[in-house]
Design an enzyme around this catalytic site. Structure first.
Site, short mmCIF file in Angstrom:
data_model
loop_
_atom_site.label_atom_id
_atom_site.label_comp_id
_atom_site.label_asym_id
_atom_site.label_seq_id
_atom_site.Cartn_x
_atom_site.Cartn_y
_atom_site.Cartn_z
N HIS A 144 0.99 -1.17 -0.13
CA HIS A 144 -0.13 0.04 0.07
C HIS A 144 0.80 1.24 0.05
CE1 HIS A 144 0.85 -0.61 4.33
NE2 HIS A 144 0.48 0.63 4.64
N HIS A 173 1.39 4.04 2.25
CA HIS A 173 1.82 4.87 3.33
C HIS A 173 3.24 5.08 3.10
CE1 HIS A 173 -1.72 4.12 6.42
NE2 HIS A 173 -1.85 5.27 5.77
N ASP A 217 5.80 5.07 5.34
CA ASP A 217 6.67 4.30 5.96
C ASP A 217 6.91 3.03 5.07
OD1 ASP A 217 4.00 3.85 6.88
OD2 ASP A 217 4.75 2.56 8.28
N HIS A 218 5.91 2.79 4.31
CA HIS A 218 6.33 1.52 3.57
C HIS A 218 6.96 1.81 2.03
CE1 HIS A 218 3.79 -1.52 5.89
NE2 HIS A 218 3.44 -0.30 6.47
N HIS A 266 -6.91 -2.43 6.27
CA HIS A 266 -6.15 -1.48 7.23
C HIS A 266 -7.12 -0.29 7.31
CE1 HIS A 266 -2.76 0.50 8.37
NE2 HIS A 266 -2.17 1.02 7.36
N ASP A 282 -0.06 -4.22 6.56
CA ASP A 282 -0.73 -3.68 7.69
C ASP A 282 -2.30 -3.86 7.53
OD1 ASP A 282 1.53 -2.62 8.02
OD2 ASP A 282 0.92 -0.56 7.84
N HIS A 332 6.44 -5.16 11.92
CA HIS A 332 5.64 -3.70 11.92
C HIS A 332 5.03 -3.59 13.33
CE1 HIS A 332 2.64 -0.60 11.09
NE2 HIS A 332 3.67 -0.31 9.89
#
Length: 295
Positions: free
Chosen positions: A65, A67, A69-70, A159, A183, A246
């Site tokens: 996905h 986000h 941070d990914h 998520h 997530d 995570h």
């Protein structure tokens, strides 16, 4: 690698918190002679360098996905893997597979780094073939990759109502299975695709009850899976080995975050099987059994 030739290494087990101990979400999957990254969070290239895995040697970059941070490490994997050095030297296009949005992400990165690419081609004579991209988007769950005995199946996860698309991945290789939740909240789809897996890697999020009186922390936890609910997932899938990544431990200036022991204790309320709390650079060798190696 073991005789099974199937290994999973947690490169980053963290969250948006810029921790030196847990880098951003990223997992290396090695199956036969193929190497895959699932996401590429903060520090992904550093972890590859520590393992002496050439950054330019990654065959496929999978995305779950969008986000940040990914994905914040994606340009680093792409650009640094192209450099003419033992840790780079990619000569073929950077292959990316992800849900709808992957193409837009990569095309915008190409625009953002166009001047860097132009300069390096002119100055360092780096091959254009190594900085080219090959993006495959999918808009439904199912088989997204098959080659050399490796199958990768994407499946939808939950998520949150507006964080879509978001998917997990199931790897099948040599009669063995590794599944990654991405997530997600408690998701029957993870149970469906993770049932009987050799290795099931799942996210987890925890906060003390007094912290959850605040709406902002309620929102965060509502997008993730509590240890008790992850235990329910593990209890229903019964993998040979269950592992956390995570790992979100919420706290503030007044209320400390739950400890790893707290997370394990809560998970044990609903699950009594094999369990490992992931650490950066922890590796899992998948064969007749699943063995764990700490860096």
């Amino acid at each position: 690698m073991t005789a099974s030739n199937f290994r999973v290494t947690l490169l980053g087990t963290g969250v948006p918190i810029p921790s030196p101990d847990r880098f951003g979400p990223c997992t290396l999957v090695e199956a036969g002679d193929q190497k895959f990254l699932i996401d590429a969070g903060r520090g992904a290239t550093i972890r590859l360098y520590q393992l002496k895995v050439p950054i330019g040697r990654i065959d496929v970059q999978l995305l779950t996905h969008y986000h940040s941070d990914h994905t914040s490490g994606v340009p680093d994997v792409w650009l640094t893997g192209w450099l003419e050095s033992y840790f780079g030297t990619r000569k073929t296009p950077y292959r990316v597979i992800g849900p709808t949005g992957a193409r837009g992400l990569i095309e915008n990165l190409e625009r953002a780094y166009a001047l860097d690419i132009k300069i390096r081609v002119a100055d360092e004579k780096l091959p254009l073939s190594g900085i080219a991209t090959d993006v495959t988007e999918f808009d439904r769950e199912g088989l997204v990759y098959e080659n050399g005995g490796v199958k990768v199946i994407a499946f939808d996860v939950d998520h949150g109502d507006v964080i879509k698309p978001c998917c997990g991945y199931r790897f099948e290789y040599g009669g063995r299975v590794a599944v990654f939740s991405s997530d997600t909240r408690y998701s029957p789809n993870v149970i469906k695709h993770g049932a009987g897996a050799d290795l099931l890697v799942h996210e987890v999020a925890s906060a003390r009850p007094e912290l959850l009186k605040e709406a902002s922390f309620q929102r965060i936890i509502a997008h993730h899976t509590t240890p008790r609910d992850v235990g329910r997932v593990f209890a229903q899938t019964r993998p040979k080995l269950a592992a956390f990544t995570h790992i979100l431990q919420l706290g503030n200036a007044e209320i400390p975050p739950p400890t790893i022991d707290d997370i394990i204790a809560e998970t044990r309320e609903t699950y009594d099987g094999p369990l490992v709390v992931g650490e950066d650079l922890m590796a899992f060798e998948i064969g007749a059994t699943v063995s764990v190696r700490r860096y």
